[in-house]
Design an enzyme around this catalytic site. Structure first.
Site, mmCIF file in Angstrom:
data_model
loop_
_atom_site.group_PDB
_atom_site.id
_atom_site.type_symbol
_atom_site.label_atom_id
_atom_site.label_comp_id
_atom_site.label_asym_id
_atom_site.label_seq_id
_atom_site.Cartn_x
_atom_site.Cartn_y
_atom_site.Cartn_z
ATOM 1 N N HIS A 34 -0.414 -1.341 -4.754
ATOM 2 C CA HIS A 34 0.325 -1.984 -5.838
ATOM 3 C C HIS A 34 1.807 -2.131 -5.505
ATOM 4 C CE1 HIS A 34 -2.579 -2.089 -9.383
ATOM 5 N NE2 HIS A 34 -3.297 -1.705 -8.336
ATOM 6 N N ASP A 35 2.319 -1.289 -4.620
ATOM 7 C CA ASP A 35 3.699 -1.459 -4.175
ATOM 8 C C ASP A 35 3.803 -2.589 -3.159
ATOM 9 O OD1 ASP A 35 6.492 -0.799 -3.897
ATOM 10 O OD2 ASP A 35 5.984 0.133 -1.984
ATOM 11 N N ILE A 77 3.295 -6.466 -4.027
ATOM 12 C CA ILE A 77 4.334 -7.142 -4.815
ATOM 13 C C ILE A 77 5.670 -7.045 -4.082
ATOM 14 C CG2 ILE A 77 5.513 -7.227 -7.041
ATOM 15 C CD1 ILE A 77 2.503 -8.017 -7.079
ATOM 16 N N HIS A 88 -12.749 1.069 -1.889
ATOM 17 C CA HIS A 88 -13.453 1.233 -3.161
ATOM 18 C C HIS A 88 -14.623 2.209 -3.058
ATOM 19 C CE1 HIS A 88 -12.016 -2.740 -5.240
ATOM 20 N NE2 HIS A 88 -11.031 -1.925 -4.923
ATOM 21 N N ASP A 135 -9.234 1.383 -13.331
ATOM 22 C CA ASP A 135 -8.552 2.420 -12.575
ATOM 23 C C ASP A 135 -8.866 2.336 -11.094
ATOM 24 O OD1 ASP A 135 -7.567 3.410 -14.950
ATOM 25 O OD2 ASP A 135 -9.360 4.591 -15.291
#
Length: 404
Positions: free
Chosen positions: A108-109, A112, A234, A287
């Site tokens: 997620h860092d 973006i 995953h 999540d």
């Protein structure tokens, strides 16, 4: 200690050797797997992103231009990487569920605006925070990063960036979860700003179409092969029933289950995730991101990583560590081949000739997957980094330094 002359020449020599080994692995890799009649039973036609001389030279050029290099903190904080690795392992020994949230934080860092630790920044009077973007509301592990940063500041104040801390912590999280080791250059700097709007719109949703997912990864330089390999993360973590219930009871507003779901798996999921009148498509990601997140329970958690809605059942994505740690990643791909993917975005990997090819290849060859996953994580961890004067080194990962 001198090596072939002075330090600069030694560094150049090591870089060339590392690149040669890296390239040699891929030549061997291409020979073994990219020819007709492979062990996977799949005829591979796509070129590796490292197959040609142009890419090899561009990697070398990037190293020449970059402030990143191996053992960046050799003189300024020689124990930095050991401190990070030990801290993550110590936390893991108490809270095994720590690994998936840290890996997810990295994705997620980096996804973006690059690997600049912007996702760690809190909002203040003048700035918004990526933490408040809907895809990030379920992110956990910030307190873990803060705890490790505190240790680093006690030893080497103002030296190790939060961006480097996060990529190194994520690598250790991959290792303790049974994944492969991969080398990382360091020297990243931290962003002074966050990008909430980008996070709101650019992170793939759990029900995103395959074309959207591939387009967003492609925009960041990842091909289908690399994208599929990253999905292998995953195979650990958990997800809530809320985020796939529509596949069980009301797929595409039909009032029926997703016809692609394995019938036996469908019944198993219905038992764990009973019908409720509120069943609908989720408005925010689960999540499990890319990579996954979140501990399965709070009972063993000393770092505040709560599992969200405690009334919502969760599914263990490792299926009780099915196949053992050595099946990190491959268990996920094998389940996709059985139509047992939880998210629509997971199962859709079987809906394209190219992505299905790599699902089958990774499912049948754990060594192939581990090599590909390691290379993709190296690439992700170095995406669009800030170096030199372009960034800063925060003393607190949640707060940017004042601008001059």
């Amino acid at each position: 200690m001198r090596f072939l002359g002075d330090y600069k020449f030694a560094l150049l020599t090591c870089s060339v050797i590392a690149l040669s080994i890296y390239f040699a692995i891929n030549v061997e890799f291409r020979f073994a797997y990219d020819s007709p009649g492979t062990r996977t039973g799949v005829k591979v036609s796509e070129k590796s992103p490292f197959d040609d001389e142009f890419m090899y030279m561009s990697i070398a050029e990037d190293i020449d231009r970059s402030y990143l290099h191996y053992d960046y903190y050799r003189e300024s904080c020689p124990t930095a990487e050991k401190i990070i690795a030990k801290a993550i392992r110590d936390i893991y020994n108490v809270t095994p569920s720590v690994a998936p949230p840290i890996i997810r934080l990295l994705f997620h860092d980096c996804f973006i605006e690059g690997c600049d630790a912007s996702v760690l920044l809190d909002a203040d009077e003048a700035h918004t925070s990526e933490k408040d973007a809907s895809p990030n509301l379920s992110l956990k592990g910030f307190d873990v990063i803060d705890a490790v940063k505190s240790e680093l500041e006690n030893v080497c104040p103002g030296v190790v960036s939060c961006a480097d801390l996060l990529v190194l912590a994520a690598r250790e999280a991959v290792l303790v979860a049974g994944g492969p080791f991969y080398p990382l250059e360091t020297g990243r700097k931290d962003s002074a700003a966050a990008y909430r709007d980008f996070a709101e719109h650019e992170l793939p949703a759990p029900d995103a179409t395959l074309s959207v997912i591939l387009q967003r990864f492609s925009f960041r330089g990842f091909n289908e092969r690399e994208t599929v390999s990253l999905f292998g993360a995953h195979s650990i973590g958990i997800t809530h029933c809320t985020f796939f219930k529509n596949r069980l009871y009301n797929f595409s507003a039909t009032g029926k289950p997703d016809p692609e779901l394995n019938p036996g798996f469908l019944q198993e999921l219905k038992t764990k995730c009973p019908f409720s009148v509120s069943t609908s498509s989720p408005s925010a990601p689960p999540d499990i991101g890319l990579p996954p997140s979140l501990p399965a329970s709070d009972s063993e958690n000393s770092y505040g990583m709560s599992s969200g809605n405690r009334n919502d059942e969760v599914i263990d994505l490792s299926y009780n560590n099915e196949g053992g740690d050595e099946n990190f990643g491959t268990r996920y791909f094998r389940r996709l081949m059985q139509n047992k993917g939880l998210m629509s975005s997971d199962q859709q990997l079987m809906g394209s000739e190219v992505t299905e090819m790599w699902v089958r290849a990774y499912a049948s060859d754990p060594l192939l997957f581990r090599r590909e996953f390691a290379m993709s994580m190296m690439k992700l961890s170095s995406y669009n980094v800030l170096t030199g004067p372009l960034g800063q080194v925060r003393t607190s990962c949640s707060k940017a330094l004042p601008r001059n």
